[in-house]
Motif scaffolding. Structure first.
Motif, PDB file in Angstrom:
ATOM      1  N   PRO A 215      60.854 -26.982 -13.178  1.00 16.49           N
ATOM      2  CA  PRO A 215      61.442 -28.321 -13.081  1.00 16.49           C
ATOM      3  C   PRO A 215      61.185 -28.999 -11.735  1.00 16.49           C
ATOM      4  CG  PRO A 215      63.161 -26.622 -13.285  1.00 16.49           C
ATOM      5  CD  PRO A 215      61.855 -25.933 -13.399  1.00 16.49           C
ATOM      6  N   VAL A 216      60.959 -30.295 -11.811  1.00 17.72           N
ATOM      7  CA  VAL A 216      60.780 -31.118 -10.608  1.00 17.72           C
ATOM      8  C   VAL A 216      62.044 -31.938 -10.415  1.00 17.72           C
ATOM      9  CG1 VAL A 216      59.512 -33.101  -9.678  1.00 17.72           C
ATOM     10  CG2 VAL A 216      58.260 -31.241 -10.811  1.00 17.72           C
ATOM     11  N   THR A 217      62.607 -31.872  -9.207  1.00 20.66           N
ATOM     12  CA  THR A 217      63.782 -32.678  -8.886  1.00 20.66           C
ATOM     13  C   THR A 217      63.433 -33.590  -7.713  1.00 20.66           C
ATOM     14  OG1 THR A 217      65.136 -30.769  -9.496  1.00 20.66           O
ATOM     15  CG2 THR A 217      66.256 -32.581  -8.356  1.00 20.66           C
ATOM     16  N   LEU A 218      63.514 -34.890  -7.955  1.00 20.30           N
ATOM     17  CA  LEU A 218      63.169 -35.843  -6.897  1.00 20.30           C
ATOM     18  C   LEU A 218      64.418 -36.231  -6.111  1.00 20.30           C
ATOM     19  CD1 LEU A 218      60.643 -38.099  -8.833  1.00 20.30           C
ATOM     20  CD2 LEU A 218      60.146 -36.181  -7.304  1.00 20.30           C
ATOM     21  N   ASP A 219      64.283 -36.207  -4.796  1.00 17.76           N
ATOM     22  CA  ASP A 219      65.401 -36.496  -3.898  1.00 17.76           C
ATOM     23  C   ASP A 219      65.123 -37.805  -3.143  1.00 17.76           C
ATOM     24  OD1 ASP A 219      67.756 -36.119  -2.540  1.00 17.76           O
ATOM     25  OD2 ASP A 219      67.266 -34.103  -1.845  1.00 17.76           O
ATOM     26  N   ALA A 220      66.126 -38.316  -2.441  1.00 13.83           N
ATOM     27  CA  ALA A 220      65.956 -39.528  -1.640  1.00 13.83           C
ATOM     28  C   ALA A 220      64.970 -39.268  -0.501  1.00 13.83           C
ATOM     29  CB  ALA A 220      67.301 -39.963  -1.069  1.00 13.83           C
ATOM     30  N   ILE A 221      64.145 -40.258  -0.207  1.00 16.92           N
ATOM     31  CA  ILE A 221      63.198 -40.141   0.905  1.00 16.92           C
ATOM     32  C   ILE A 221      63.869 -40.680   2.164  1.00 16.92           C
ATOM     33  CG2 ILE A 221      60.934 -40.840   1.792  1.00 16.92           C
ATOM     34  CD1 ILE A 221      60.162 -41.224  -1.254  1.00 16.92           C
ATOM     35  N   ALA A 222      63.860 -39.873   3.220  1.00 12.70           N
ATOM     36  CA  ALA A 222      64.530 -40.255   4.467  1.00 12.70           C
ATOM     37  C   ALA A 222      63.846 -41.443   5.136  1.00 12.70           C
ATOM     38  CB  ALA A 222      64.555 -39.063   5.422  1.00 12.70           C
ATOM     39  N   LYS A 223      64.631 -42.155   5.928  1.00 20.00           N
ATOM     40  CA  LYS A 223      64.105 -43.276   6.712  1.00 20.00           C
ATOM     41  C   LYS A 223      63.184 -42.738   7.809  1.00 20.00           C
ATOM     42  CE  LYS A 223      65.958 -46.953   9.611  1.00 20.00           C
ATOM     43  NZ  LYS A 223      67.170 -47.619  10.112  1.00 20.00           N
ATOM     44  N   PRO A 224      62.023 -43.377   8.051  1.00 20.95           N
ATOM     45  CA  PRO A 224      61.175 -42.921   9.163  1.00 20.95           C
ATOM     46  C   PRO A 224      61.971 -42.921  10.469  1.00 20.95           C
ATOM     47  CG  PRO A 224      60.001 -44.534   7.839  1.00 20.95           C
ATOM     48  CD  PRO A 224      61.429 -44.517   7.353  1.00 20.95           C
ATOM     49  N   ASP A 225      61.970 -41.776  11.157  1.00 19.11           N
ATOM     50  CA  ASP A 225      62.909 -41.605  12.283  1.00 19.11           C
ATOM     51  C   ASP A 225      62.235 -41.552  13.652  1.00 19.11           C
ATOM     52  OD1 ASP A 225      61.672 -39.206  11.873  1.00 19.11           O
ATOM     53  OD2 ASP A 225      63.466 -37.984  12.158  1.00 19.11           O
ATOM     54  N   LYS A 226      60.940 -41.881  13.706  1.00 19.86           N
ATOM     55  CA  LYS A 226      60.240 -41.836  14.998  1.00 19.86           C
ATOM     56  C   LYS A 226      60.407 -43.166  15.722  1.00 19.86           C
ATOM     57  CE  LYS A 226      58.101 -37.806  14.131  1.00 19.86           C
ATOM     58  NZ  LYS A 226      58.355 -36.558  14.849  1.00 19.86           N
ATOM     59  N   VAL A 227      60.662 -43.093  17.035  1.00 17.40           N
ATOM     60  CA  VAL A 227      60.763 -44.296  17.868  1.00 17.40           C
ATOM     61  C   VAL A 227      59.351 -44.694  18.293  1.00 17.40           C
ATOM     62  CG1 VAL A 227      61.740 -45.308  19.966  1.00 17.40           C
ATOM     63  CG2 VAL A 227      63.046 -43.593  18.681  1.00 17.40           C
ATOM     64  N   LEU A 228      58.923 -45.881  17.873  1.00 12.92           N
ATOM     65  CA  LEU A 228      57.558 -46.332  18.120  1.00 12.92           C
ATOM     66  C   LEU A 228      57.583 -47.425  19.193  1.00 12.92           C
ATOM     67  CD1 LEU A 228      56.520 -46.646  14.341  1.00 12.92           C
ATOM     68  CD2 LEU A 228      56.557 -44.590  15.764  1.00 12.92           C
ATOM     69  N   ASN A 229      57.496 -47.009  20.450  1.00 11.85           N
ATOM     70  CA  ASN A 229      57.579 -48.014  21.510  1.00 11.85           C
ATOM     71  C   ASN A 229      56.306 -48.169  22.333  1.00 11.85           C
ATOM     72  OD1 ASN A 229      57.838 -45.654  22.929  1.00 11.85           O
ATOM     73  ND2 ASN A 229      60.044 -45.882  23.289  1.00 11.85           N
TER      74      ASN A 229
ATOM     75  N   ASP B 163      51.627 -47.448  21.861  1.00 10.06           N
ATOM     76  CA  ASP B 163      50.552 -46.932  21.003  1.00 10.06           C
ATOM     77  C   ASP B 163      50.482 -45.405  21.097  1.00 10.06           C
ATOM     78  OD1 ASP B 163      50.106 -49.606  20.622  1.00 10.06           O
ATOM     79  OD2 ASP B 163      48.292 -49.687  21.863  1.00 10.06           O
ATOM     80  N   MET B 164      50.555 -44.905  22.324  1.00  9.18           N
ATOM     81  CA  MET B 164      50.438 -43.465  22.522  1.00  9.18           C
ATOM     82  C   MET B 164      51.634 -42.715  21.924  1.00  9.18           C
ATOM     83  SD  MET B 164      48.361 -41.190  23.426  1.00  9.18           S
ATOM     84  CE  MET B 164      47.171 -41.287  24.755  1.00  9.18           C
ATOM     85  N   THR B 165      52.826 -43.313  21.974  1.00  5.27           N
ATOM     86  CA  THR B 165      54.003 -42.696  21.352  1.00  5.27           C
ATOM     87  C   THR B 165      53.765 -42.463  19.862  1.00  5.27           C
ATOM     88  OG1 THR B 165      55.365 -44.017  22.836  1.00  5.27           O
ATOM     89  CG2 THR B 165      56.514 -42.922  21.047  1.00  5.27           C
ATOM     90  N   VAL B 166      53.125 -43.433  19.220  1.00  7.66           N
ATOM     91  CA  VAL B 166      52.847 -43.332  17.785  1.00  7.66           C
ATOM     92  C   VAL B 166      51.872 -42.183  17.527  1.00  7.66           C
ATOM     93  CG1 VAL B 166      51.951 -44.530  15.749  1.00  7.66           C
ATOM     94  CG2 VAL B 166      53.235 -45.813  17.476  1.00  7.66           C
ATOM     95  N   LEU B 167      50.810 -42.138  18.314  1.00  8.72           N
ATOM     96  CA  LEU B 167      49.801 -41.095  18.139  1.00  8.72           C
ATOM     97  C   LEU B 167      50.404 -39.707  18.362  1.00  8.72           C
ATOM     98  CD1 LEU B 167      47.944 -43.497  17.981  1.00  8.72           C
ATOM     99  CD2 LEU B 167      46.482 -42.463  19.717  1.00  8.72           C
ATOM    100  N   GLN B 168      51.248 -39.603  19.391  1.00 11.36           N
ATOM    101  CA  GLN B 168      51.906 -38.318  19.697  1.00 11.36           C
ATOM    102  C   GLN B 168      52.856 -37.918  18.566  1.00 11.36           C
ATOM    103  OE1 GLN B 168      51.365 -36.213  22.083  1.00 11.36           O
ATOM    104  NE2 GLN B 168      50.511 -37.309  23.855  1.00 11.36           N
ATOM    105  N   ALA B 169      53.573 -38.912  18.035  1.00 10.74           N
ATOM    106  CA  ALA B 169      54.512 -38.651  16.926  1.00 10.74           C
ATOM    107  C   ALA B 169      53.747 -38.145  15.706  1.00 10.74           C
ATOM    108  CB  ALA B 169      55.294 -39.917  16.589  1.00 10.74           C
ATOM    109  N   GLY B 170      52.537 -38.670  15.509  1.00  7.05           N
ATOM    110  CA  GLY B 170      51.693 -38.233  14.401  1.00  7.05           C
ATOM    111  C   GLY B 170      51.310 -36.768  14.546  1.00  7.05           C
ATOM    112  N   LEU B 171      50.924 -36.372  15.741  1.00  4.58           N
ATOM    113  CA  LEU B 171      50.556 -34.973  15.992  1.00  4.58           C
ATOM    114  C   LEU B 171      51.763 -34.054  15.807  1.00  4.58           C
ATOM    115  CD1 LEU B 171      48.628 -32.730  16.906  1.00  4.58           C
ATOM    116  CD2 LEU B 171      49.207 -33.300  19.282  1.00  4.58           C
ATOM    117  N   GLU B 172      52.891 -34.434  16.372  1.00  2.40           N
ATOM    118  CA  GLU B 172      54.117 -33.624  16.225  1.00  2.40           C
ATOM    119  C   GLU B 172      54.482 -33.457  14.750  1.00  2.40           C
ATOM    120  OE1 GLU B 172      57.385 -35.292  18.464  1.00  2.40           O
ATOM    121  OE2 GLU B 172      56.146 -35.300  20.272  1.00  2.40           O
ATOM    122  N   HIS B 173      54.339 -34.538  14.001  1.00  2.00           N
ATOM    123  CA  HIS B 173      54.683 -34.476  12.585  1.00  2.00           C
ATOM    124  C   HIS B 173      53.756 -33.519  11.840  1.00  2.00           C
ATOM    125  CE1 HIS B 173      56.455 -35.571   8.829  1.00  2.00           C
ATOM    126  NE2 HIS B 173      55.261 -35.835   8.333  1.00  2.00           N
TER     127      HIS B 173
END
Ligand code: MG
Length: 170
Positions: free
Chosen positions: A67-81, A83-93
């Motif tokens: 069985p497949v059970t679909l759950d709520a998708i969380a709000k994106p929680d990375k602080v994007l302040n 360009d480099m913060t975004v790229l770093q958040a991508g690697l961490e993720h």
């Protein structure tokens, strides 16, 4: 038969992959607002790939009659302040997702669930590529991003990325 624990982790991964798609849409939106359409394109395609990953887990469970059970998708929680913060958040993720895949693999290995291990092999390789791509992007940004012409060229390069369907077909 997929064990209860492996089943639970595979089902949870559907949600994690859709969350990844949602996170990359947020990144794409950040760069679109910045006027960096190439970066926005790169993350939009990244989001499409994550949706494909979610569907692979979804289809795998269905094929196994689990069985497949679909759950709520969380709000994106990375602080994007920046360009480099975004790229770093991508690697961490991606490092986090690698850990999730490894955890499912470990659970499958413990119960000798060879079919799930074989299914996950593609994702093990994929995560290696995702981390390499995220690292390469950070390196390029460090090298060229502080120069407007360099940023322009990098934006052009990322704008050329085209979507292709995953090589894994279920
Ligand atoms: Mg993924």
């Amino acid at each position: 038969m997929v064990s209860a624990k492996v089943h639970q982790l595979l089902n949870q991964q559907i949600n994690k992959e859709f969350y990844s798609a949602y996170l990359y849409l947020d990144f794409s939106n950040y760069f679109k607002a910045r006027g960096l359409d190439g970066f926005a394109n790169w993350y939009l395609i990244q989001a499409q790939e994550e949706r494909d990953h979610a569907m692979l887990f979804y289809t795998y469970l269905q094929n196994e009659n689990m069985p497949v059970t679909l759950d709520a998708i969380a709000k994106p929680d990375k602080v994007l302040n920046s360009d480099m913060t975004v790229l770093q958040a991508g690697l961490e993720h991606e490092q986090y997702v690698t850990q999730l895949i490894n955890d499912i693999y470990t659970a499958a290995y413990e119960v000798k669930d060879f079919r799930t291990m074989q299914f996950l092999d593609w994702f093990v390789k994929e995560q290696g590529e995702e981390e390499t791509n995220a690292n390469d992007l950070i390196s390029k940004m460090e090298l060229f991003g502080s120069d407007p012409k360099g940023l322009y060229m990098l934006n052009q390069e990322l704008g050329a990325r085209v979507y292709s369907a995953p090589s894994l077909v279920l």
